[in-house]
Design a protein around this motif. Structure first.
Motif, PDB file in Angstrom:
ATOM      1  N   VAL A 117      48.909 125.422  82.559  1.00  0.00           N
ATOM      2  CA  VAL A 117      48.894 126.811  82.090  1.00  0.00           C
ATOM      3  C   VAL A 117      47.969 127.679  82.941  1.00  0.00           C
ATOM      4  O   VAL A 117      48.176 128.886  83.061  1.00  0.00           O
ATOM      5  CB  VAL A 117      48.457 126.858  80.606  1.00  0.00           C
ATOM      6  N   ASP A 153      47.352 128.617  85.979  1.00  0.00           N
ATOM      7  CA  ASP A 153      47.696 129.553  87.061  1.00  0.00           C
ATOM      8  C   ASP A 153      48.979 130.345  86.783  1.00  0.00           C
ATOM      9  O   ASP A 153      49.524 130.967  87.696  1.00  0.00           O
ATOM     10  CB  ASP A 153      47.855 128.792  88.383  1.00  0.00           C
ATOM     11  N   LEU A 154      49.453 130.346  85.566  1.00  0.00           N
ATOM     12  CA  LEU A 154      50.737 130.990  85.284  1.00  0.00           C
ATOM     13  C   LEU A 154      50.725 132.487  85.552  1.00  0.00           C
ATOM     14  O   LEU A 154      51.753 133.071  85.901  1.00  0.00           O
ATOM     15  CB  LEU A 154      51.161 130.729  83.835  1.00  0.00           C
ATOM     16  N   ASP A 155      49.574 133.112  85.364  1.00  0.00           N
ATOM     17  CA  ASP A 155      49.516 134.559  85.609  1.00  0.00           C
ATOM     18  C   ASP A 155      48.687 134.897  86.839  1.00  0.00           C
ATOM     19  O   ASP A 155      48.127 135.981  86.950  1.00  0.00           O
ATOM     20  CB  ASP A 155      48.976 135.297  84.388  1.00  0.00           C
ATOM     21  N   LEU A 189      57.708 134.571  83.301  1.00  0.00           N
ATOM     22  CA  LEU A 189      56.736 133.591  82.818  1.00  0.00           C
ATOM     23  C   LEU A 189      57.424 132.283  82.453  1.00  0.00           C
ATOM     24  O   LEU A 189      56.913 131.192  82.763  1.00  0.00           O
ATOM     25  CB  LEU A 189      55.985 134.152  81.614  1.00  0.00           C
ATOM     26  N   ARG A 229      58.047 130.409  85.603  1.00  0.00           N
ATOM     27  CA  ARG A 229      56.811 129.830  86.151  1.00  0.00           C
ATOM     28  C   ARG A 229      56.372 128.617  85.337  1.00  0.00           C
ATOM     29  O   ARG A 229      55.865 127.629  85.883  1.00  0.00           O
ATOM     30  CB  ARG A 229      55.697 130.880  86.165  1.00  0.00           C
ATOM     31  N   ARG A 264      39.278 127.557  78.406  1.00  0.00           N
ATOM     32  CA  ARG A 264      40.510 127.917  79.108  1.00  0.00           C
ATOM     33  C   ARG A 264      41.532 128.501  78.135  1.00  0.00           C
ATOM     34  O   ARG A 264      41.428 128.338  76.931  1.00  0.00           O
ATOM     35  CB  ARG A 264      41.076 126.678  79.818  1.00  0.00           C
ATOM     36  N   ARG A 265      42.524 129.178  78.681  1.00  0.00           N
ATOM     37  CA  ARG A 265      43.498 129.867  77.836  1.00  0.00           C
ATOM     38  C   ARG A 265      44.703 128.989  77.541  1.00  0.00           C
ATOM     39  O   ARG A 265      45.164 128.253  78.401  1.00  0.00           O
ATOM     40  CB  ARG A 265      43.961 131.153  78.506  1.00  0.00           C
ATOM     41  N   LEU A 286      48.813 128.785  76.303  1.00  0.00           N
ATOM     42  CA  LEU A 286      50.011 129.515  76.727  1.00  0.00           C
ATOM     43  C   LEU A 286      50.178 130.814  75.953  1.00  0.00           C
ATOM     44  O   LEU A 286      50.563 131.843  76.520  1.00  0.00           O
ATOM     45  CB  LEU A 286      51.240 128.620  76.546  1.00  0.00           C
ATOM     46  N   VAL A 342      48.546 133.777  77.430  1.00  0.00           N
ATOM     47  CA  VAL A 342      49.211 134.362  78.606  1.00  0.00           C
ATOM     48  C   VAL A 342      50.365 135.255  78.155  1.00  0.00           C
ATOM     49  O   VAL A 342      50.629 136.306  78.740  1.00  0.00           O
ATOM     50  CB  VAL A 342      49.717 133.254  79.547  1.00  0.00           C
ATOM     51  N   THR A 357      55.506 130.864  71.722  1.00  0.00           N
ATOM     52  CA  THR A 357      54.954 129.612  72.245  1.00  0.00           C
ATOM     53  C   THR A 357      55.557 128.421  71.514  1.00  0.00           C
ATOM     54  O   THR A 357      55.985 127.440  72.145  1.00  0.00           O
ATOM     55  CB  THR A 357      53.424 129.592  72.090  1.00  0.00           C
TER      56      THR A 357
END
Length: 208
Positions: free
Chosen positions: A72, A74-76, A91, A94, A128-129, A131, A134, A162
């Protein structure tokens, strides 16, 4: 602007060790399944002491959650299209591309760990984030421009999408002859957007 502080060598070594454990575990999981894989096998494959595993992870299934968090991350990294529908479809593409190298069985078990062990997922995820985080700003943008209905918060809508995506990943992973995952996520995203679009009725159909 001051120069960034150098990363301590011990931290870099720890990151490399953690990455080696993840890589070794995922290889073994793909070959023989999670249940049949022991921590001893993982540490032997990674060429580290068994105790080192527990410096990084509480249980072997945490490796799957760590892998999910990394996917997750580097998705954005690149901007999304301005139009919300196009952004969500981008998205989804990706998301599929990020896990292209993960065997289907491992992907399915990874998602089941996220859904079935939420407290462990949040523990491994840390700062960390997820999904949904994002997805949320894309939906918030859609509400701002009047494309997405605003009777639900973007947080709840992001959580709903999600869950829909993760459910489709499980179906794709466990189906004997699956369609391409991107097709399933594209279809799920379109169905979600048809229901979340401004003018849609509670049953997801356009208002008369």
């Amino acid at each position: 602007m001051s120069a960034p502080e150098p990363v301590p060598p011990t931290s870099r070594r720890g990151d490399r060790t953690r990455a080696a454990l993840v890589e070794s575990a995922l290889t073994l999981f793909a070959a023989q399944g999670v249940e049949a894989t022991s921590v001893d096998q993982v540490t032997q494959a990674a060429k580290v002491a068994k105790g080192t595993f527990y410096v990084h992870f509480e249980r072997k299934e945490d490796v799957l959650l760590e892998h999910a968090a990394a996917l997750v991350g580097d998705l954005d990294a690149r901007p999304f299209p301005d139009e919300p529908r196009a952004a969500l479809h981008a998205l989804a593409q990706r998301f599929v591309a990020a896990q292209a190298g993960t065997p289907r069985a491992v992907s399915g078990r990874m998602v089941r760990e996220i859904i079935g062990h939420r407290s462990d997922w949040l523990r491994v995820l840390g700062r960390r984030r997820a999904l949904s985080a994002v997805i949320e700003p894309i939906l918030a943008r859609g509400q701002e421009v009047g494309a997405i209905r605003d009777d639900q918060s973007p947080v709840r809508l992001a959580q709903a999408l999600t869950i829909l995506w993760l459910d489709n990943v499980i179906g794709w992973a466990e189906r004997p002859e699956p369609r391409p995952l991107v097709n399933d996520l594209e279809r799920a995203t379109s169905l979600f957007l048809d229901g979340a679009a401004v003018g849609a009725t509670p049953d997801g159909k356009p208002a008369p």
